[in-house]
Design an enzyme around this catalytic site. Sequence first.
Site: not given
Length: 277
Positions: A149-150, A207
């Site tokens: 995700h990061e 996100e």
Amino acid sequence: MLFSALKRRATLTLTVLCSTTVLAACLTTQTTSGGAVGVDRSQFVLVSSAEVDAAAAKGYSDVIAKAQKEGKLNRDAKQVARVRAIANRLIPQTAAFRQDAPSWKWEVNVIESDQINAWCMAGGKIAFYSALIEKLALTDDEIAAIMGHEIAHALREHSRERISQQLATSLGLDLISVGLGLSRGASDLAGMAANVAISLPYGRSHEVESDRIGVELAARAGYDPRAAISVWQKMSKAGGGSPPELLSTHPSPENRMRDLADYSARVQPLYEQARKR
């Protein structure tokens, strides 16, 4: 005299508005290919990737130097080796979204901290906080979910996009100077790059993109993409009902769980293929 001053101010305001319109129309880019998850959104940018990468490298160096000075950098060798091993499996998979990414100057460090947090600055500068791993008792699959995700934020250049948005809403003369290619101070950009990556929350569209790209990166690396669901459930419960900063602007838990379940299922064949290798 007063009329002349007001006229000059009105002219400047009109110039700024026109410049903003032209820039918004012209300065859009697509930072990645869609991958199997199909991320496809044009992005508004005012600064170059090279500028943001250089600023992020400086900001990251400052954070790491501070942690080292305070005796909080990479204190648990086994934990650091574990996090870096997971990163080494994920990084080659970034080629599915952009061919240049595997050759970035990646750095992966663990900072001793009570904060439940992790981030990846532009250009592949990763930091995990020890509390994230320890307090949530993360599995390797769950670490891969968070790291994927990061990393996705860096692949999609969300920091560059956020910095551009900040510049676009700052003083008109500042916007015009950027539009004309005039340089900004390196320390100014470094501070912005670090602040965006570490402190400021990303928007919901960022996100969602990172969730979807993250599960694909994990699956391609041979980590179960469904771990993204369990790890975010753990994180949403952390802090006694007050979610960690990492979740501050994320979609509602219900929507997020549905989206993660959907996209984890979509990339499940990639996970099965990776497990056979």
